[in-house]
Structures are given as structure tokens and as C-alpha cells.
Enzyme design. Structure first.
Site, PDB file in Angstrom:
ATOM      1  CG  ASP A   1      53.727  42.755  46.340  1.00 57.56           C
ATOM      2  OD1 ASP A   1      53.420  42.723  47.543  1.00 57.56           O
ATOM      3  OD2 ASP A   1      54.724  43.367  45.901  1.00 57.56           O
TER       4      ASP A   1
ATOM      5  CE1 TYR B   1      58.271  47.899  44.259  1.00 57.87           C
ATOM      6  CE2 TYR B   1      56.374  46.523  43.803  1.00 57.87           C
ATOM      7  CZ  TYR B   1      57.543  46.756  44.492  1.00 57.87           C
ATOM      8  OH  TYR B   1      57.971  45.837  45.413  1.00 57.87           O
TER       9      TYR B   1
ATOM     10  CE  LYS C   1      55.602  45.441  48.586  1.00 61.90           C
ATOM     11  NZ  LYS C   1      55.459  45.508  47.117  1.00 61.90           N
TER      12      LYS C   1
ATOM     13  CG  HIS D   1      58.574  49.372  49.921  1.00 62.12           C
ATOM     14  ND1 HIS D   1      58.094  49.785  48.701  1.00 62.12           N
ATOM     15  CD2 HIS D   1      59.304  48.258  49.663  1.00 62.12           C
ATOM     16  CE1 HIS D   1      58.504  48.954  47.759  1.00 62.12           C
ATOM     17  NE2 HIS D   1      59.245  48.028  48.316  1.00 62.12           N
TER      18      HIS D   1
ATOM     19  CG  LEU E   1      61.084  32.994  40.356  1.00 58.69           C
ATOM     20  CD1 LEU E   1      60.372  33.333  39.045  1.00 58.69           C
ATOM     21  CD2 LEU E   1      61.162  31.478  40.543  1.00 58.69           C
TER      22      LEU E   1
ATOM     23  CB  ILE F   1      54.755  38.161  45.279  1.00 58.77           C
ATOM     24  CG1 ILE F   1      55.905  38.548  46.232  1.00 58.77           C
ATOM     25  CG2 ILE F   1      53.420  38.189  46.000  1.00 58.77           C
ATOM     26  CD1 ILE F   1      55.838  39.990  46.738  1.00 58.77           C
TER      27      ILE F   1
ATOM     28  CE  LYS G   1      59.121  41.974  35.987  1.00 64.69           C
ATOM     29  NZ  LYS G   1      60.270  41.790  35.065  1.00 64.69           N
ATOM     30  CB  SER G   2      57.177  36.708  34.613  1.00 66.77           C
ATOM     31  OG  SER G   2      57.499  36.616  33.239  1.00 66.77           O
ATOM     32  CB  VAL G   3      56.787  41.609  31.680  1.00 61.56           C
ATOM     33  CG1 VAL G   3      56.728  42.615  32.823  1.00 61.56           C
ATOM     34  CG2 VAL G   3      58.219  41.428  31.183  1.00 61.56           C
TER      35      VAL G   3
ATOM     36  NE  ARG H   1      60.994  33.689  31.173  1.00 63.25           N
ATOM     37  CZ  ARG H   1      62.042  34.496  31.094  1.00 63.25           C
ATOM     38  NH1 ARG H   1      61.978  35.722  31.604  1.00 63.25           N
ATOM     39  NH2 ARG H   1      63.157  34.084  30.524  1.00 63.25           N
TER      40      ARG H   1
ATOM     41  CG  ASN I   1      56.638  31.952  37.197  1.00 64.19           C
ATOM     42  OD1 ASN I   1      57.413  31.068  36.809  1.00 64.19           O
ATOM     43  ND2 ASN I   1      56.917  33.236  37.083  1.00 64.19           N
TER      44      ASN I   1
END
Ligand SMILES: NC(=O)c1ccc[n+]([C@@H]2O[C@H](COP(=O)([O-])OP(=O)(O)OC[C@H]3O[C@@H](n4cnc5c(N)ncnc54)[C@H](OP(=O)(O)O)[C@@H]3O)[C@@H](O)[C@H]2O)c1
Length: 276
Positions: free
Chosen positions: A48, A53, A78, A111, A193, A232, A234-236, A240, A244
Site C-alpha cells: 500500500d 508518500y 492513491k 486518498h 497498530l 496494512i 507499516k514497519s521499517v 517487526r 506482523n
């Protein structure tokens, strides 16, 4: 956990979407390739992103580097707010495709409704045209409330397949989920989260997760999956990203679901769709 274990959710246009995917808001373009490549390598098959972004190019590089074929990965982007309007949407879609390096995306979303600009209906007509031309697989919206949904449905006869909205245990969105469901629209939960703003430190959630022997993030994502929404996180952080994905194997009892249901408190970590 592999993608085979992530359920597919059917959409009203006879397509389907993986129920658990990977979001890349706030991931800089030069980090997006590595992050998305890692997500794809551990089994995510739905990404996503968004024009706003500013990392569509990085996502595109990751898709090409992954070695996966185009039809193995579900890609959402989006339309950014400043490009609302019929002609500007047509242009913006082409520009998103060029940055992604794709000929089509699986899901294109408006969006935000931005009711004060009163442009979302013309924008929706552009998405309908793109789909009629076979240039996008599925079309949907994000942050739409009942009045926004009903206006675009009334004016085009076509409902979005998905409404992507903020949702987590502090903002459970039961009313909006029912509104979506009544119109055949699948709810997709963003900031599942709590967007890094303290939800995962909630004492009831951490205690329940510990009892179950899962992480708090896995518990919360398992709750989203149990409610049937598409989500959806997110983590960098590589560990994690994998953690997830593991939520897809976590089953919650009725009692555990009731404990989480009791945490709803109408707390919004992001913007209010009725404003703007
Ligand atoms: N349509 C919209 O208007 C809209 C708005 C917001 C978001 N979204 C979409 O939804 C996606 C997810 O929402 P979000 O980015 O706001 O927030 P989120 O997924 O709810 O939370 C992300 C935050 O949680 C942390 N995190 C992730 N996994 C974790 C774990 N296992 N344990 C502990 N912390 C963990 C991340 O840290 P690290 O990254 O440092 O690991 C990050 O700070 C976005 O990326 C975007 O694709 C859409």
C-alpha cells in the site's frame, strides 16, 4: 508464515485482495526499496503506497528487484489531494504508473474526500473511466464517510470496492464498517497498530498478548483479521515486518475479542475526514 496462509478477501468487482499487506507511509523513497523487498521476501504480497508518500519509485524498484511476477503482488496507490478533479486525476494516474514502473495498479484510491473542495465526485468519475478503459483493476476510496460514499454511488451507480479508513482498538469504527458492508464495500484498516502513538503499550493489550504468548502487535493484527477487515501495518524494522506477518496464524477466542472490543474510545491518531 507464507503468503499461502494469508486469506484472500473477495471484492464486489469479482477480484480479491490479500487480507494482510504492507503499508509504506513515512518510508522515504531511498529506504522504500529495501523495506518493500524485505516484506516481499518474507511473504507479503500486497503493498500500500500513495502519490503523497513520495515513495512510489522506491516501491517500483523493489517490485522489479523481487523477481516476483506482476500478478503475484497486489499493488495499491492513491490519488493525492491537490490532483482531485477529472482531468488532473487522469494525469496523476499516469504519473503514478510511471513512477511505479507499472502498466496498471490493482487498486487506485481517492486518498481523502476533502468535502470543502467538493471535487471528490468528479474525481470518482475519473476512476470509473480509468476502470472502464481497462487501465486499473479495482477502484476505491479512503477516509470516506457515509455522505461521501452515497454521493459517489448516486452519481455514478458504482460503489467503491474498498474504503480504507483509520481503525485500531481505540477507534474500532463499528458504525462505518456497517455502512461499508451495507454497500458491498470492504473495510481496509489503516494505522492498524495505532501509528506508533502508544496503543501497543496499552496495559490490557500487553497483558492479553503475554497470556497468549504472542506479541502485542500480533494480537492487534489478529483482531483486525478476525473482524474480517483488510489491514496494512507499516514497519521499517525487518524483525517487526516478519513478526506482523505472523499475526495471520493467531486465533482469538470470543472472550479475547470481547476484551479488545471494550477498549474502543473514539481516539483518532490521524486526520478527521470531515475536515479539509
Ligand atoms: N489512507 C490514509 O489516509 C492512510 C493514513 C495513514 C496510514 N495509511 C496506510 O496504513 C499504513 C499503516 O499505518 P501507519 O503507518 O500509520 O501505522 P501502523 O502500521 O499502525 O504503525 C506503524 C508504527 O508502528 C511501529 N510498529 C510496526 N510494527 C511493530 C511491531 N511489531 N512492534 C512494535 N512496533 C511496531 C512502526 O515502527 P517502525 O517502522 O519503526 O518499525 C511504526 O512506528 C501506512 O503505512 C499507509 O500505507 C493510510
Amino acid at each position: 508464515m507464507t503468503n499461502n496462509e494469508i486469506p484472500q478477501v473477495s471484492l464486489s468487482d469479482s477480484t480479491s485482495i490479500p487480507q494482510l499487506g504492507y503499508g509504506v507511509w513515512q518510508v522515504p523513497d531511498d529506504e522504500a526499496q529495501g523495506a518493500v523487498e524485505h516484506a516481499l521476501s518474507v511473504g507479503y504480497r500486497m503493498i500500500d503506497t500513495a502519490q503523497a508518500y513520495e515513495n512510489e519509485a522506491g516501491v517500483g524498484r523493489a517490485l522489479r528487484a523481487s523477481g516476483l511476477s506482476r500478478d503475484e503482488v497486489y499493488v495499491t496507490t492513491k490519488l493525492a489531494n491537490p490532483d482531485q478533479g477529472y482531468d488532473s486525476t487522469m494525469r496523476a494516474y499516469d504519473e503514478s504508473l510511471a513512477r511505479l514502473g507499472l502498466e496498471t495498479v490493482d487498486l487506485y484510491l481517492i486518498h481523502w474526500p476533502l468535502p470543502s473542495q467538493d471535487n471528490y465526485s468528479a474525481t470518482w468519475k475519473a476512476l470509473v473511466a480509468l476502470q472502464e478503459e481497462g487501465r486499473v483493476r479495482s477502484i476505491g476510496v479512503s477516509n470516506f464517510h457515509e455522505a461521501h460514499l452515497d454521493r459517489i454511488i448516486d452519481e455514478t451507480g458504482q460503489a467503491p470496492v474498498i474504503n480504507q479508513v483509520e481503525m485500531h482498538p481505540y477507534l474500532q469504527q463499528a458504525g462505518l464498517r456497517a455502512i461499508n458492508a451495507d454497500r458491498g464495500i470492504v473495510t481496509q484498516s489503516y494505522s492498524p497498530l495505532g501509528s506508533g502513538k502508544g496503543l501497543l503499550e496499552d496495559a490490557d493489550l500487553t497483558a492479553l498478548a503475554e497470556t497468549k504468548g504472542v506479541t502485542t502487535a500480533q494480537l492487534v493484527l489478529a483482531w483486525h483479521l478476525a473482524l474480517g477487515v483488510v489491514t496494512i501495518p507499516k514497519s521499517v524494522t525487518p524483525a517487526r515486518i516478519e513478526e506482523n506477518l505472523g499475526a495471520a496464524g493467531v486465533e482469538l477466542t470470543e472472550e479475547e475479542l470481547a476484551t479488545i472490543a471494550a477498549l474502543d474510545r473514539g481516539v483518532r491518531f490521524g486526520g478527521d475526514p470531515d475536515k479539509g
